[in-house]
Design a protein around this motif. Sequence first.
Motif, PDB file in Angstrom:
ATOM      1  N   UNK A  65       1.027  -1.261  -0.026  1.00 26.17           N
ATOM      2  CA  UNK A  65       0.077  -0.119   0.019  1.00 26.17           C
ATOM      3  C   UNK A  65       0.887   1.295  -0.076  1.00 26.17           C
ATOM      4  N   UNK A  66       0.158   2.383  -0.519  1.00 22.22           N
ATOM      5  CA  UNK A  66       1.018   3.693  -0.459  1.00 22.22           C
ATOM      6  C   UNK A  66       0.122   4.717   0.192  1.00 22.22           C
ATOM      7  N   UNK A  67       0.675   5.691   0.927  1.00 16.88           N
ATOM      8  CA  UNK A  67      -0.105   6.928   1.322  1.00 16.88           C
ATOM      9  C   UNK A  67       0.839   7.901   0.811  1.00 16.88           C
ATOM     10  N   UNK A  68      -0.158   8.993   0.284  1.00 12.32           N
ATOM     11  CA  UNK A  68       0.772  10.059  -0.512  1.00 12.32           C
ATOM     12  C   UNK A  68       0.094  11.433   0.122  1.00 12.32           C
ATOM     13  N   UNK A  69       0.863  12.365   0.648  1.00 10.42           N
ATOM     14  CA  UNK A  69       0.293  13.667   0.905  1.00 10.42           C
ATOM     15  C   UNK A  69       1.030  14.534  -0.021  1.00 10.42           C
ATOM     16  N   UNK A  70       0.405  15.305  -0.972  1.00  7.96           N
ATOM     17  CA  UNK A  70       0.737  16.113  -1.850  1.00  7.96           C
ATOM     18  C   UNK A  70       0.868  17.757  -1.220  1.00  7.96           C
ATOM     19  N   UNK A  71       1.709  18.276  -1.882  1.00  6.47           N
ATOM     20  CA  UNK A  71       2.096  19.763  -1.518  1.00  6.47           C
ATOM     21  C   UNK A  71       0.779  20.584  -1.125  1.00  6.47           C
ATOM     22  N   UNK A  76      -3.638  10.737  -0.534  1.00 10.16           N
ATOM     23  CA  UNK A  76      -4.359   9.749  -1.223  1.00 10.16           C
ATOM     24  C   UNK A  76      -3.938   8.527  -0.496  1.00 10.16           C
ATOM     25  N   UNK A  77      -4.622   7.440  -0.660  1.00 14.85           N
ATOM     26  CA  UNK A  77      -4.381   6.082  -0.098  1.00 14.85           C
ATOM     27  C   UNK A  77      -4.458   5.195  -1.412  1.00 14.85           C
ATOM     28  N   UNK A  78      -3.368   4.369  -1.705  1.00 11.61           N
ATOM     29  CA  UNK A  78      -3.501   3.687  -2.765  1.00 11.61           C
ATOM     30  C   UNK A  78      -3.402   2.065  -2.356  1.00 11.61           C
ATOM     31  N   UNK A  85      -8.278   5.970  -2.614  1.00 11.74           N
ATOM     32  CA  UNK A  85      -9.137   7.152  -2.230  1.00 11.74           C
ATOM     33  C   UNK A  85      -8.214   8.420  -2.091  1.00 11.74           C
ATOM     34  N   UNK A  86      -8.902   9.310  -2.755  1.00 10.81           N
ATOM     35  CA  UNK A  86      -8.256  10.549  -2.747  1.00 10.81           C
ATOM     36  C   UNK A  86      -9.018  11.734  -1.688  1.00 10.81           C
ATOM     37  N   UNK A  87      -8.302  12.086  -0.903  1.00 15.56           N
ATOM     38  CA  UNK A  87      -9.127  13.034   0.013  1.00 15.56           C
ATOM     39  C   UNK A  87      -8.534  14.369  -0.434  1.00 15.56           C
ATOM     40  N   UNK A  88      -9.464  15.385  -0.885  1.00 14.27           N
ATOM     41  CA  UNK A  88      -9.144  16.619  -1.263  1.00 14.27           C
ATOM     42  C   UNK A  88      -9.096  17.748  -0.171  1.00 14.27           C
ATOM     43  N   UNK A  89      -8.389  18.904  -0.339  1.00 13.51           N
ATOM     44  CA  UNK A  89      -8.379  19.956   0.695  1.00 13.51           C
ATOM     45  C   UNK A  89      -9.774  20.566   0.863  1.00 13.51           C
ATOM     46  N   UNK A  90     -10.683  20.410  -0.084  1.00 11.87           N
ATOM     47  CA  UNK A  90     -11.886  21.073   0.151  1.00 11.87           C
ATOM     48  C   UNK A  90     -13.069  20.227   1.241  1.00 11.87           C
ATOM     49  N   UNK A  92     -13.730  16.691   0.324  1.00 12.37           N
ATOM     50  CA  UNK A  92     -14.124  15.842  -0.259  1.00 12.37           C
ATOM     51  C   UNK A  92     -13.435  14.408  -0.407  1.00 12.37           C
ATOM     52  N   UNK A  93     -14.191  13.241  -0.464  1.00  9.85           N
ATOM     53  CA  UNK A  93     -13.308  12.032  -0.555  1.00  9.85           C
ATOM     54  C   UNK A  93     -13.857  11.476  -2.171  1.00  9.85           C
ATOM     55  N   UNK A  94     -13.009  11.015  -2.888  1.00 10.84           N
ATOM     56  CA  UNK A  94     -13.183  10.316  -3.896  1.00 10.84           C
ATOM     57  C   UNK A  94     -12.534   9.202  -4.153  1.00 10.84           C
ATOM     58  N   UNK A  95     -13.390   7.973  -4.202  1.00  7.11           N
ATOM     59  CA  UNK A  95     -13.123   6.525  -3.952  1.00  7.11           C
ATOM     60  C   UNK A  95     -13.288   6.012  -5.310  1.00  7.11           C
ATOM     61  N   UNK A  96     -12.277   5.328  -5.804  1.00  8.05           N
ATOM     62  CA  UNK A  96     -12.268   4.701  -7.116  1.00  8.05           C
ATOM     63  C   UNK A  96     -11.936   3.032  -6.688  1.00  8.05           C
ATOM     64  N   UNK A  97     -12.956   2.506  -7.252  1.00  9.23           N
ATOM     65  CA  UNK A  97     -12.760   0.943  -7.282  1.00  9.23           C
ATOM     66  C   UNK A  97     -12.842   0.282  -8.601  1.00  9.23           C
ATOM     67  N   UNK A  98     -11.638  -0.496  -8.961  1.00 13.19           N
ATOM     68  CA  UNK A  98     -11.386  -0.901 -10.414  1.00 13.19           C
ATOM     69  C   UNK A  98     -11.634   0.061 -11.462  1.00 13.19           C
TER      70      UNK A  98
END
Length: 124
Positions: A65-71, A76-78, A85-90, A92-98
């Motif tokens: 697994x990877x965890x990424x914190x962008x500037x 993002x949790x991969x 699963x992408x967590x946005x500064x505003x 919201x969470x966007x989750x993608x499966x397949x």
Amino acid sequence: NTIKATHGQSVFYFFANGDIGQEFHDGFRSYLYKETGTIEVTKSGQSKILVFKNGQREKHTTDGKKYVLYPNGQFEEIEVNGDFKMHYPDGKIEQKVNGEIVTTTEWNLLQTNLNFCLLLKFCL
């Protein structure tokens, strides 16, 4: 040519390309990539931490697994299979499966940042 030097309980490696490696007495290792400015910290059998020159930070776990914190504050949790699963500064969470978006929800910025700090075992 590689130059090896010992200072205290640490061993330093100075490589011809300008990279620098360091081995600590507790088994941790760090590596500075001169060309990119990236720092990598590892310990055998444990997660790898990467700190990039632009401020991006990543944790790669032993299970893939990877965890990424962008500037920009995105987190993002991969998963190993590419789901993420992408967590946005505003907030919201966007989750993608397949490759398909399955949910977008509100989240708690403070809690997510705290969770990421705990994952890295140090706050950013």
